[in-house]
Design a protein around this motif. Sequence first.
Motif, mmCIF file in Angstrom:
data_model
loop_
_atom_site.group_PDB
_atom_site.id
_atom_site.type_symbol
_atom_site.label_atom_id
_atom_site.label_comp_id
_atom_site.label_asym_id
_atom_site.label_seq_id
_atom_site.Cartn_x
_atom_site.Cartn_y
_atom_site.Cartn_z
ATOM 1 N N ARG A 24 25.479 -6.549 -3.727
ATOM 2 C CA ARG A 24 24.885 -5.407 -3.826
ATOM 3 C C ARG A 24 24.946 -4.993 -5.312
ATOM 4 O O ARG A 24 24.350 -4.206 -5.817
ATOM 5 C CB ARG A 24 25.553 -4.559 -2.702
ATOM 6 N N ALA B 207 23.863 16.804 -3.422
ATOM 7 C CA ALA B 207 24.707 16.778 -2.317
ATOM 8 C C ALA B 207 24.668 15.662 -1.646
ATOM 9 O O ALA B 207 25.525 14.767 -1.215
ATOM 10 C CB ALA B 207 24.672 18.043 -1.388
ATOM 11 N N GLN B 208 23.300 15.103 -1.296
ATOM 12 C CA GLN B 208 23.094 13.984 -0.519
ATOM 13 C C GLN B 208 23.431 12.741 -1.685
ATOM 14 O O GLN B 208 23.931 11.750 -1.032
ATOM 15 C CB GLN B 208 21.607 13.835 -0.260
ATOM 16 N N ILE B 215 29.785 7.038 0.988
ATOM 17 C CA ILE B 215 30.099 6.041 2.011
ATOM 18 C C ILE B 215 29.961 4.583 1.310
ATOM 19 O O ILE B 215 29.663 3.731 1.873
ATOM 20 C CB ILE B 215 28.901 6.262 2.982
ATOM 21 N N GLU B 221 21.690 1.615 -4.537
ATOM 22 C CA GLU B 221 21.287 2.324 -3.209
ATOM 23 C C GLU B 221 21.416 3.773 -3.138
ATOM 24 O O GLU B 221 20.758 4.373 -2.173
ATOM 25 C CB GLU B 221 22.626 1.710 -2.340
ATOM 26 N N TYR B 230 13.057 11.742 -1.965
ATOM 27 C CA TYR B 230 12.440 13.109 -2.510
ATOM 28 C C TYR B 230 11.289 13.003 -3.294
ATOM 29 O O TYR B 230 10.731 13.935 -3.476
ATOM 30 C CB TYR B 230 13.739 13.827 -3.032
ATOM 31 N N ASN C 95 25.846 17.638 4.408
ATOM 32 C CA ASN C 95 24.494 17.097 3.423
ATOM 33 C C ASN C 95 23.825 15.769 4.420
ATOM 34 O O ASN C 95 24.340 14.958 3.458
ATOM 35 C CB ASN C 95 25.088 16.654 2.108
ATOM 36 N N PRO C 96 23.570 15.843 5.222
ATOM 37 C CA PRO C 96 22.782 14.972 5.991
ATOM 38 C C PRO C 96 21.791 14.424 5.082
ATOM 39 O O PRO C 96 21.159 15.389 4.410
ATOM 40 C CB PRO C 96 22.301 15.297 7.269
ATOM 41 N N PHE C 97 21.456 13.038 5.142
ATOM 42 C CA PHE C 97 20.249 12.546 4.504
ATOM 43 C C PHE C 97 18.973 13.063 5.091
ATOM 44 O O PHE C 97 18.621 12.716 6.472
ATOM 45 C CB PHE C 97 20.036 11.014 4.120
ATOM 46 N N PRO C 98 18.309 14.108 4.662
ATOM 47 C CA PRO C 98 17.288 14.836 5.272
ATOM 48 C C PRO C 98 16.049 13.795 5.725
ATOM 49 O O PRO C 98 15.242 14.066 6.642
ATOM 50 C CB PRO C 98 16.670 15.903 4.321
ATOM 51 N N THR C 99 15.811 12.646 5.095
ATOM 52 C CA THR C 99 14.587 11.864 5.521
ATOM 53 C C THR C 99 15.090 10.825 6.437
ATOM 54 O O THR C 99 14.213 10.161 6.786
ATOM 55 C CB THR C 99 14.221 10.854 4.334
ATOM 56 N N MET C 100 16.443 11.055 6.991
ATOM 57 C CA MET C 100 16.680 10.155 8.205
ATOM 58 C C MET C 100 16.922 10.858 9.355
ATOM 59 O O MET C 100 17.491 11.983 9.397
ATOM 60 C CB MET C 100 18.109 9.405 7.659
ATOM 61 N N ALA C 108 23.800 4.917 7.954
ATOM 62 C CA ALA C 108 23.456 4.497 6.570
ATOM 63 C C ALA C 108 24.395 3.570 5.763
ATOM 64 O O ALA C 108 24.052 2.634 5.129
ATOM 65 C CB ALA C 108 23.401 6.055 5.607
ATOM 66 N N GLY C 109 25.789 3.819 5.889
ATOM 67 C CA GLY C 109 26.716 3.091 5.196
ATOM 68 C C GLY C 109 26.726 1.613 5.716
ATOM 69 O O GLY C 109 26.857 0.931 4.960
ATOM 70 N N LEU C 112 23.750 -0.113 4.477
ATOM 71 C CA LEU C 112 23.903 -0.618 2.970
ATOM 72 C C LEU C 112 24.563 -1.814 3.086
ATOM 73 O O LEU C 112 24.481 -2.544 2.071
ATOM 74 C CB LEU C 112 24.199 0.486 2.437
ATOM 75 N N ASN C 113 25.701 -1.962 3.783
ATOM 76 C CA ASN C 113 26.513 -3.014 3.770
ATOM 77 C C ASN C 113 25.708 -4.335 4.405
ATOM 78 O O ASN C 113 26.417 -5.298 4.443
ATOM 79 C CB ASN C 113 27.631 -2.860 4.792
ATOM 80 N N ARG C 161 29.068 10.034 9.831
ATOM 81 C CA ARG C 161 28.795 9.249 8.826
ATOM 82 C C ARG C 161 29.885 8.684 8.158
ATOM 83 O O ARG C 161 29.794 7.192 7.670
ATOM 84 C CB ARG C 161 27.849 9.682 7.977
ATOM 85 N N ILE C 163 33.093 8.211 8.774
ATOM 86 C CA ILE C 163 33.914 7.174 9.560
ATOM 87 C C ILE C 163 33.156 6.187 9.903
ATOM 88 O O ILE C 163 33.949 5.081 10.549
ATOM 89 C CB ILE C 163 34.863 7.919 10.642
ATOM 90 N N VAL C 165 31.616 3.766 8.384
ATOM 91 C CA VAL C 165 32.172 2.838 7.583
ATOM 92 C C VAL C 165 33.548 2.234 7.630
ATOM 93 O O VAL C 165 34.168 1.237 6.958
ATOM 94 C CB VAL C 165 31.672 2.864 5.863
#
Lengths: 307, 327, 258
Positions: A24, B207-208, B215, B221, B230, C95-100, C108-109, C112-113, C161, C163, C165
């Motif tokens: 990554r 924020a996002q 994380i 990423e 966005y 701040n959740p990811f609004p597109t998800m 999400a984490g 990505l892993n 989100r 915890i 990961v």
Amino acid sequence: MSTLLRAAPAPRTTALAPGRSRGRTLRSSAATALIWLAFAIALVPLVWIMWTVLSRGLPSMLHLTWWNKDQSGVGPAGFDHQVRGARHAIVGTLLMAALTSLIAVPIAILTAIYLVEYGRGRIARIVSFMVDILSGVPSIVAALFIYAVWVTTFKLTLVPACASLALVLLMIPVVTRSAEEMLRLVPNELREAAYALGVPKWKTILRVVLPSCMSGIVTGGLLGFARVAGETAPLLLVASYTQFLNQNMFSGSMAALPTLINTNVQFMSSDPISADRVWGAACTLIVLVLAINLAGRLLGHLTRVKS
Amino acid sequence: MVGRAGEPVGLGPDRRAAARGRRGDRLFHGAAATAGVLVVLIVVLITVFLVVHAVPALLHDQANFLTSRSWDVSVPMSFGILQLLWTTVATSVLALAIALPFSVGIALFLTHYAPPWLSRPAAVLIDLLAAVPSIVYGLWGAYIVAPKFAPIQDGIQHLLGWIPLFGGVSAISGGTTMLLVGIVLAIMVLPIMTAINREVLAKAPAAQQEAALAIGATKWEMVRTAVLPYGRAGIISGAMLGLGRALGETIAVMFILSALPQGSAWTWSLFNGGETFASKIASDAAELTPGLGTGAYIAAGLVLFLLTFVVNAVARLIIDGKKDFSE
Amino acid sequence: MSKRVDVSDLHVYYGDFKAVEDVTMTIAPRSVTAFIGPSGCGKSTFLRTLNRMHEVTPGGRVEGTVTLDSEDLYAPGVDPVAVRRTIGMVFQRPNPFPTMSIRNNVLAGLRLNGVKEKATLDETMERSLRAANLWEEVKDRLGKPGVSLSGGQQQRLCIARAIAVEPQVLLMDEPCSALDPISTLAIEDLIGRLKADYTVVVVTHNMQQAARVSDSTAFFNLAATGKPGRLVEMNDTATIFSTPSQRVTEDYISGRFG
Ligand SMILES: Nc1ncnc2c1ncn2[C@@H]1O[C@H](COP(=O)(O)OP(=O)(O)OP(=O)(O)O)[C@@H](O)[C@H]1O
Ligand SMILES: [Mg+2]
């Protein structure tokens, strides 16, 4: 509840080692490299163009005759032995752009004022939509429109002002959009403060709102001026070239830097003097356009920092 | 202060001033609205005049306007736009395909990757590309790039010649092909697309982005989860605007692209020459005389106008749709 | 799976501006540590240096050391990305990811892993949402956008989100300041339970909250305006709130500050 948490897999031994995330990290570094590369590649044409035009055009520009003589006394393009001046074209370009601004800027500012201060509902949405459409109208179509009106419909002879009319169509949306943006930046408190003093709306706009964003509007105007000064396509259709200086917008032909280039470009490969003339004109045009453009930006930048 | 606001401002001894103020308001409002309506009127008039002058020519057209490749405007006229349409659309789409990844990459560079001291001057440099007049792009492309490009192009054709898009075209030499036009157009539309992408990507909320980093997302990423989503609508509408510009570009195309010899065969190859709507109109401008012949060019201009109208309207609708969504 | 954080002689800068000065402290595992102090004293700044989030702000840098069970976070070769995966963070505003969707936000984490097995993903999602005390409320609408939840639910989603990961440490910067009292209680309750498995650090302006949820408390203050913030004292929460060793601490806690 906490049993659920404990059910999590055993922790990794060294938490901070790159471990399995190496792929990554690598991908992220590759993306960074590509993004830098994209920018670097974009600079290639910019530098290349500037170098070409300056190295080939600057010598002609450095002669005084370039600025104070037209092409009178020079044989048909391509068959003379001197570059001579471009005064006729420089003056023509400036005059056409000036007349264009004179017509377009007031319309554009009023339209922006309408959109920001008065426009509500359907009509405002249509106007705003049409500004977008107008900004997408190809310059050749704008010229074709003026030709269709002036020549085909009214059977009039083309005069230099026709070029300005075509350019007006291109300049209005540019200036409207930037003026609109500037007007929207003026805080509402300012308007309300004026209303609270009993100042009527139109005076508020003219005396309070416009002055507080004037520099931004002037910047937009200069950018618009720079854009139309560099336009070529409409001139081919509605402005005929002449070798002689003409300062009358309403009769005869008038040269402009782009049409000077276009007239000489066909002789470029056989005649080095024509080539000098072409690159000289291109260089003059680019210097003129960039100077106005940068002046506009600088003005906008300086005044923005202050406020 | 709030209580004072109720004071009858216009009813004191200053009644006349108030009346003058109202009259001024009406006049000023009227002037502003007139300007706005004038803009609408201009677009309507463009459409009307183009249609009115195109129709008689179209009625006299001996060929099929949409499917014919010939362009003969001396009576009896037989002209069609197929070749023009193909050249216009192919070069513009090619330009878009090249410019899109670059514009997104550069916008990311300016908003998220460049060190702060560099991002502003870098943005100005990209904007300078937009300030270069198209005729200069034309000169540069036709007389400087094309000779250098010709051997590269021969190489591509040698390697990929079996793909119809890269097939050989014997009549066109010297690199002045649709492929080169596509590349130059890509450079020309890059600044406007980059500017729009930059604007939308800069607005991606911090924020996002922090959440993504927290994380354990890598920078790339983070960009993919919290920045690019966005920008999607903005990027698409920016691409549409870029496409619109490319479709209407005149003088650069006219300078660079070799005209096709009479009666040359149809080919899908990007190594072909040709003319776009705009370059055709401009290069024949000198021969334009009032009459039916002009109508043929006006008809071609009308098609170009409709094409850019649709493309720009789509761009606008995407932006508007996005606005509704986020409010 | 929770680890100890040791900070020694830490200075934090934004460019030339020194925001936090000379902090030395130990954050015990399986406990809740509260950071309190007046606005602008550098609590957030210091907190963000614990998972190298401060590096996101241009010019942000530190001097000194931070170790996680004797592993140096700032040692050369340590990847900040790995640090952040090990030390999670929850922010002031949800701040959740609004597109998800809710599900994808939690995962999400992991995604990505590169985790792809559906079983693992589903299991982690449920475990994290249960741990964040949100499962019952959202289990029927996991496909809905994360932003369709209420503010308090969104914040718990962000905790889930974080915890998911499986971090060793969880940092929270005023996690309740954008929430109503009911949601605040839900989060406080959650913090109390999280400490069974995590090292938790919470920044708060709410004295009662600090007293309610934390085992130890660190008080930060500015020596004077314009001076960098520093750690005044740190001790058991009970001690800090009953018999602080410094006069300013007592003044601040009892609201006689200023
Ligand atoms: N991005 C930044 N760039 C420069 N200085 C900053 C930045 N963020 C914070 N600071 C400064 O660092 C100091 C500490 O700020 P910080 O946000 O850590 O305070 P805080 O204790 O969290 O305050 P609050 O309780 O209001 O959240 C302040 O003087 C602030 O102005
Ligand atoms: Mg803070």
